[in-house]
Write a protein that holds these residues in place. Structure first.
Motif, PDB file in Angstrom:
ATOM      1  N   THR A  28       0.854  -1.185   0.000  1.00  0.00           N
ATOM      2  CA  THR A  28       0.000   0.000   0.000  1.00  0.00           C
ATOM      3  C   THR A  28       0.889   1.233   0.000  1.00  0.00           C
ATOM      4  O   THR A  28       1.668   1.440   0.927  1.00  0.00           O
ATOM      5  CB  THR A  28      -0.917  -0.014   1.238  1.00  0.00           C
ATOM      6  OG1 THR A  28      -1.723  -1.194   1.182  1.00  0.00           O
ATOM      7  CG2 THR A  28      -1.810   1.216   1.262  1.00  0.00           C
ATOM      8  N   TYR A  29       0.791   2.046  -1.069  1.00  0.00           N
ATOM      9  CA  TYR A  29       1.609   3.255  -1.207  1.00  0.00           C
ATOM     10  C   TYR A  29       0.822   4.456  -0.709  1.00  0.00           C
ATOM     11  O   TYR A  29       0.115   5.103  -1.469  1.00  0.00           O
ATOM     12  CB  TYR A  29       1.993   3.478  -2.669  1.00  0.00           C
ATOM     13  CG  TYR A  29       2.842   2.393  -3.294  1.00  0.00           C
ATOM     14  CD1 TYR A  29       2.260   1.228  -3.770  1.00  0.00           C
ATOM     15  CD2 TYR A  29       4.219   2.552  -3.422  1.00  0.00           C
ATOM     16  CE1 TYR A  29       3.031   0.237  -4.353  1.00  0.00           C
ATOM     17  CE2 TYR A  29       5.001   1.566  -4.009  1.00  0.00           C
ATOM     18  CZ  TYR A  29       4.401   0.408  -4.472  1.00  0.00           C
ATOM     19  OH  TYR A  29       5.162  -0.571  -5.041  1.00  0.00           O
ATOM     20  N   GLY A  30       0.922   4.731   0.588  1.00  0.00           N
ATOM     21  CA  GLY A  30       0.278   5.924   1.140  1.00  0.00           C
ATOM     22  C   GLY A  30       1.355   6.897   1.581  1.00  0.00           C
ATOM     23  O   GLY A  30       2.389   7.036   0.917  1.00  0.00           O
ATOM     24  N   GLY A  84       4.750   8.293  -0.049  1.00  0.00           N
ATOM     25  CA  GLY A  84       4.004   9.441  -0.570  1.00  0.00           C
ATOM     26  C   GLY A  84       4.396  10.734   0.126  1.00  0.00           C
ATOM     27  O   GLY A  84       4.304  11.821  -0.461  1.00  0.00           O
ATOM     28  N   ALA A  85       4.856  10.627   1.363  1.00  0.00           N
ATOM     29  CA  ALA A  85       5.278  11.822   2.109  1.00  0.00           C
ATOM     30  C   ALA A  85       6.434  12.537   1.401  1.00  0.00           C
ATOM     31  O   ALA A  85       6.574  13.754   1.511  1.00  0.00           O
ATOM     32  CB  ALA A  85       5.688  11.444   3.533  1.00  0.00           C
ATOM     33  N   ALA A  86       7.261  11.785   0.672  1.00  0.00           N
ATOM     34  CA  ALA A  86       8.364  12.406  -0.072  1.00  0.00           C
ATOM     35  C   ALA A  86       7.810  13.247  -1.225  1.00  0.00           C
ATOM     36  O   ALA A  86       8.396  14.269  -1.603  1.00  0.00           O
ATOM     37  CB  ALA A  86       9.323  11.341  -0.592  1.00  0.00           C
ATOM     38  N   ASP A  98       0.828  19.507  -7.459  1.00  0.00           N
ATOM     39  CA  ASP A  98       0.107  18.434  -6.783  1.00  0.00           C
ATOM     40  C   ASP A  98       0.830  17.111  -7.039  1.00  0.00           C
ATOM     41  O   ASP A  98       1.709  17.027  -7.901  1.00  0.00           O
ATOM     42  CB  ASP A  98      -1.367  18.375  -7.204  1.00  0.00           C
ATOM     43  CG  ASP A  98      -1.542  18.113  -8.682  1.00  0.00           C
ATOM     44  OD1 ASP A  98      -0.611  17.565  -9.315  1.00  0.00           O
ATOM     45  OD2 ASP A  98      -2.602  18.444  -9.223  1.00  0.00           O
ATOM     46  N   ALA A  99       0.442  16.105  -6.255  1.00  0.00           N
ATOM     47  CA  ALA A  99       1.167  14.829  -6.279  1.00  0.00           C
ATOM     48  C   ALA A  99       1.168  14.210  -7.677  1.00  0.00           C
ATOM     49  O   ALA A  99       2.185  13.686  -8.142  1.00  0.00           O
ATOM     50  CB  ALA A  99       0.550  13.879  -5.259  1.00  0.00           C
ATOM     51  N   ALA A 100       0.037  14.327  -8.382  1.00  0.00           N
ATOM     52  CA  ALA A 100      -0.079  13.678  -9.690  1.00  0.00           C
ATOM     53  C   ALA A 100       0.912  14.266 -10.697  1.00  0.00           C
ATOM     54  O   ALA A 100       1.368  13.579 -11.621  1.00  0.00           O
ATOM     55  CB  ALA A 100      -1.511  13.807 -10.208  1.00  0.00           C
ATOM     56  N   GLY A 135      -3.365   2.122  -2.590  1.00  0.00           N
ATOM     57  CA  GLY A 135      -2.936   3.358  -1.914  1.00  0.00           C
ATOM     58  C   GLY A 135      -2.790   4.505  -2.906  1.00  0.00           C
ATOM     59  O   GLY A 135      -2.697   4.288  -4.122  1.00  0.00           O
ATOM     60  N   GLY A 136      -2.770   5.736  -2.377  1.00  0.00           N
ATOM     61  CA  GLY A 136      -2.785   6.945  -3.205  1.00  0.00           C
ATOM     62  C   GLY A 136      -1.707   7.004  -4.266  1.00  0.00           C
ATOM     63  O   GLY A 136      -1.970   7.335  -5.421  1.00  0.00           O
ATOM     64  N   ALA A 137      -0.456   6.671  -3.903  1.00  0.00           N
ATOM     65  CA  ALA A 137       0.646   6.816  -4.849  1.00  0.00           C
ATOM     66  C   ALA A 137       0.685   5.683  -5.877  1.00  0.00           C
ATOM     67  O   ALA A 137       1.419   5.774  -6.871  1.00  0.00           O
ATOM     68  CB  ALA A 137       1.979   6.921  -4.108  1.00  0.00           C
ATOM     69  N   ALA A 138      -0.120   4.634  -5.690  1.00  0.00           N
ATOM     70  CA  ALA A 138      -0.188   3.566  -6.696  1.00  0.00           C
ATOM     71  C   ALA A 138      -0.871   4.074  -7.965  1.00  0.00           C
ATOM     72  O   ALA A 138      -0.807   3.427  -9.017  1.00  0.00           O
ATOM     73  CB  ALA A 138      -0.913   2.347  -6.141  1.00  0.00           C
ATOM     74  N   ALA A 139      -1.501   5.248  -7.878  1.00  0.00           N
ATOM     75  CA  ALA A 139      -2.107   5.857  -9.067  1.00  0.00           C
ATOM     76  C   ALA A 139      -1.032   6.304 -10.058  1.00  0.00           C
ATOM     77  O   ALA A 139      -1.313   6.547 -11.226  1.00  0.00           O
ATOM     78  CB  ALA A 139      -2.956   7.057  -8.655  1.00  0.00           C
ATOM     79  N   ASN A 140       0.213   6.408  -9.594  1.00  0.00           N
ATOM     80  CA  ASN A 140       1.290   6.947 -10.425  1.00  0.00           C
ATOM     81  C   ASN A 140       1.843   5.863 -11.362  1.00  0.00           C
ATOM     82  O   ASN A 140       2.532   4.936 -10.935  1.00  0.00           O
ATOM     83  CB  ASN A 140       2.394   7.488  -9.502  1.00  0.00           C
ATOM     84  CG  ASN A 140       3.425   8.299 -10.257  1.00  0.00           C
ATOM     85  OD1 ASN A 140       4.012   7.805 -11.214  1.00  0.00           O
ATOM     86  ND2 ASN A 140       3.635   9.531  -9.832  1.00  0.00           N
TER      87      ASN A 140
HETATM   88  P1  ADP Z   1      -2.715   7.800   3.590  1.00  0.00           P
HETATM   89  O1  ADP Z   1      -3.794   6.764   3.717  1.00  0.00           O
HETATM   90  O2  ADP Z   1      -1.404   7.431   4.202  1.00  0.00           O
HETATM   91  O3  ADP Z   1      -3.154   9.195   3.927  1.00  0.00           O
HETATM   92  P2  ADP Z   1      -3.220   7.728   0.703  1.00  0.00           P
HETATM   93  O4  ADP Z   1      -3.362   6.298   0.312  1.00  0.00           O
HETATM   94  O5  ADP Z   1      -4.438   8.583   0.761  1.00  0.00           O
HETATM   95  O6  ADP Z   1      -2.359   7.845   2.040  1.00  0.00           O
HETATM   96  O7  ADP Z   1      -2.182   8.392  -0.311  1.00  0.00           O
HETATM   97  C1  ADP Z   1      -1.746   9.708  -0.151  1.00  0.00           C
HETATM   98  C2  ADP Z   1      -0.259   9.803  -0.447  1.00  0.00           C
HETATM   99  O8  ADP Z   1      -0.014   9.419  -1.788  1.00  0.00           O
HETATM  100  C3  ADP Z   1       0.272  11.214  -0.291  1.00  0.00           C
HETATM  101  O9  ADP Z   1       1.483  11.155   0.451  1.00  0.00           O
HETATM  102  C4  ADP Z   1       0.532  11.697  -1.711  1.00  0.00           C
HETATM  103  O10 ADP Z   1       1.700  12.508  -1.784  1.00  0.00           O
HETATM  104  C5  ADP Z   1       0.722  10.422  -2.480  1.00  0.00           C
HETATM  105  N1  ADP Z   1       0.174  10.496  -3.848  1.00  0.00           N
HETATM  106  C6  ADP Z   1      -1.114  10.673  -4.191  1.00  0.00           C
HETATM  107  N2  ADP Z   1      -1.248  10.680  -5.533  1.00  0.00           N
HETATM  108  C7  ADP Z   1      -0.010  10.495  -6.050  1.00  0.00           C
HETATM  109  C8  ADP Z   1       0.521  10.397  -7.373  1.00  0.00           C
HETATM  110  N3  ADP Z   1      -0.262  10.474  -8.453  1.00  0.00           N
HETATM  111  N4  ADP Z   1       1.851  10.192  -7.498  1.00  0.00           N
HETATM  112  C9  ADP Z   1       2.657  10.083  -6.422  1.00  0.00           C
HETATM  113  N5  ADP Z   1       2.197  10.172  -5.157  1.00  0.00           N
HETATM  114  C10 ADP Z   1       0.900  10.374  -4.965  1.00  0.00           C
END
Ligand code: ADP
Length: 493
Positions: free
Chosen positions: A262-264, A308-310, A323-325, A408-413
């Protein structure tokens, strides 16, 4: 049409998702609730906030879906793990705020236990690394700091629960005081070999047995919701699992060697190790993945502190992206990072390095280094850290990993996922449904009440997957990984 309602009680928000019998999301609701930081390093939630936010999103999910509540076959619960609540059995009122998993208030006590040489016995019995994250030292702290509480606890007037247990108590209006094996395995009081609360650990943490919930399978009969709680009817609660375990099940990582990441904010990686507990030589945690009837599954768990914090750091501190995307866009503008390596060791390095003094660094800068290279190298660092943990898991278990399941959020990348597949030399699979935690809780409950017949059937419902195939040579992988390992060595010097 039958439905399953999944309650997903997370660290910063409560969510409810209604799934139909094709395991599709019908409605999704979410509510944030306040975080309290009364002292440096302390983190608390108000148990009432947890409950009221959770029940309001549950009701809203049903109302928005416009379905008859009678068609909800069961409820599944998944939750932030380790967070500790004690309440009065008579009134149901919490006797102290919830102490959240991140809270470090019992760190000193943990140090003392380390000095006393208790780490090994705790690891042997619970699979856990001796740390303040887990519930035991938090329970002990509350019992020591609320006047008269220990006596009342010994008399059986007080109940303890992780968040699942508290929600079940509230949903059943105090009829059921139970948890599931996955949540129990995070308390540091539960023996994962014998599947029982452990007297020696209870004594070590000075915790009366009378406060403990009954431990059940992750799929089973957790009672019925009280009619006054949801929609005037009783709904069976049939599936319960801690968030990371629920996501492992939601990803259908049901065979030994299957892994989800999970990439959060950080990464949480779990490997199914089958019906055997695998002991880690690299500081990973052994934990219960789930129990369904006779089937018990264990997992190895590792986490990356900064993932994702990075990307947030690139956005908020370096202001390199809006933004992250956008990180994906910049990464795609260059063919490679041109030798730049970012090590985001902002809070030290976790598994398998375990160096808390290390700090972050950027290596390989030249006059030609552009923002694109730094953004790209930051994304690459997430993949490298994942590779480090997966390598440790393979070493610890000797298991073959068929592919990596991601969420997780960063898995969208897309760039990150392709680079991950390339570096791991393993296929990466991303489901269309991103809510795998809620999905796992729904699967556990839905299998139990017969909305779904088998894991094989669930697999056919998960056909919509984006696949990232490895496309690089051994030599390419080695050159890149050498650069990463060299950079990690240097931040640890
Ligand atoms: P959490 O549950 O830990 O809050 P999420 O699963 O909601 O995390 O994911 C949010 C994290 O993913 C953030 O740290 C954000 O920077 C990163 N993130 C979201 N979208 C992207 C993206 N498209 N590319 C890279 N990182 C991303």
């Amino acid at each position: 049409m039958k439905y399953i309602l999944a309650l997903d009680q997370g660290t910063t928000s409560s969510r409810a998702i209604l799934f139909n019998d094709k395991a599709e999301v019908v409605t999704k609701t979410q509510k944030e609730f306040p975080q309290h930081y009364p002292k440096p390093g302390w983190v608390e939630h108000e148990p009432d906030d947890i409950w009221l936010s959770q029940i309001s999103v549950a009701r809203e999910a049903i109302e928005k879906a416009n379905v008859s509540p009678r068609d909800i076959a069961a409820i599944g619960i998944t939750n932030q793990r380790e967070t500790t609540i004690l309440w009065d059995r008579e009134t149901g009122r919490a006797v102290y705020p919830a102490i959240v998993w991140q809270c470090r208030r019992s760190a000193e006590r943990i140090e003392q236990l380390k000095q006393l040489g208790k780490a090994d016995i705790i690891k042997d019995k619970t699979g856990l690394v001796l740390d303040a994250y887990f519930s035991a030292s938090k329970i002990e702290w509350i019992l020591d700091h609320v006047d008269g509480l220990r006596e009342r606890a010994e008399k059986g007037e007080i109940a303890f629960g992780t968040v699942d247990t508290y929600l079940i108590w509230k949903l059943t209006r105090g009829n059921v005081h139970a948890t599931d094996v996955t949540n129990a395995s995070r308390t540091m009081l539960y023996n994962i070999h014998t599947l029982e609360w452990d007297d020696e650990l209870l004594e070590l943490f000075r915790i009366p047995r009378a406060i403990l919930p009954e431990v059940m399978d992750s799929a089973g009969d957790f009672g019925m919701t009280h009619p006054e709680v949801i929609a005037g009817i009783e709904i069976p609660i049939r599936g319960v699992a801690g968030d990371q375990q629920a996501s492992l099940f939601g990803q259908l990582c049901t065979d030994a060697g299957m892994v989800k990441n999970t990439y959060g904010t950080g990464c949480f990686m779990l490997m199914n190790t089958g019906d055997k507990i695998k002991n880690s030589q690299t500081g990973l945690i052994s934990t219960i993945a789930w129990k369904r009837g006779d089937e018990i599954r264990y997992a190895l768990e590792g986490s990356v502190f900064i993932a994702g914090a990075a990307i947030q750091w690139l956005r908020d501190e370096l202001k390199m992206i809006y933004d992250a995307a956008q990180s994906e866009y910049y990464a795609g503008l260059v063919d490679d990072s041109d030798g730049v390596v970012v090590v985001p060791a902002f809070t030290g390095l976790g598994a398998p390095y375990w160096n808390m003094r290390a700090r972050g660094a950027i290596f390989g800068l030249t006059r030609g280094t552009k923002r694109e290279h730094i953004v790209r190298a930051t994304l690459e660092s997430i993949a490298y850290q994942t590779l480090d943990i997966l390598t440790a898991m393979k070493q610890d278990t000797g298991l073959r990993v068929p592919h990596l399941q991601v969420d997780g959020g960063a898995a969208a990348n897309g760039f990150l996922m392709q680079f991950q597949a390339d570096m791991l030399n393993t296929t990466v699979r991303r489901l269309k449904v991103t809510e795998t935690t809620a999905l796992g809780a729904a699967y556990l409950a839905g299998l139990e009440v017969g909305v779904w017949q088998s894991v094989e059937q669930l697999r056919t419902l998960q056909a919509d997957v984006t696949v990232f195939k490895p496309s690089k040579s051994r030599q390419w992988i080695e050159v890149h990984y050498d650069q990463w390992q060299d950079a990690v060595r240097r931040v640890m010097e």
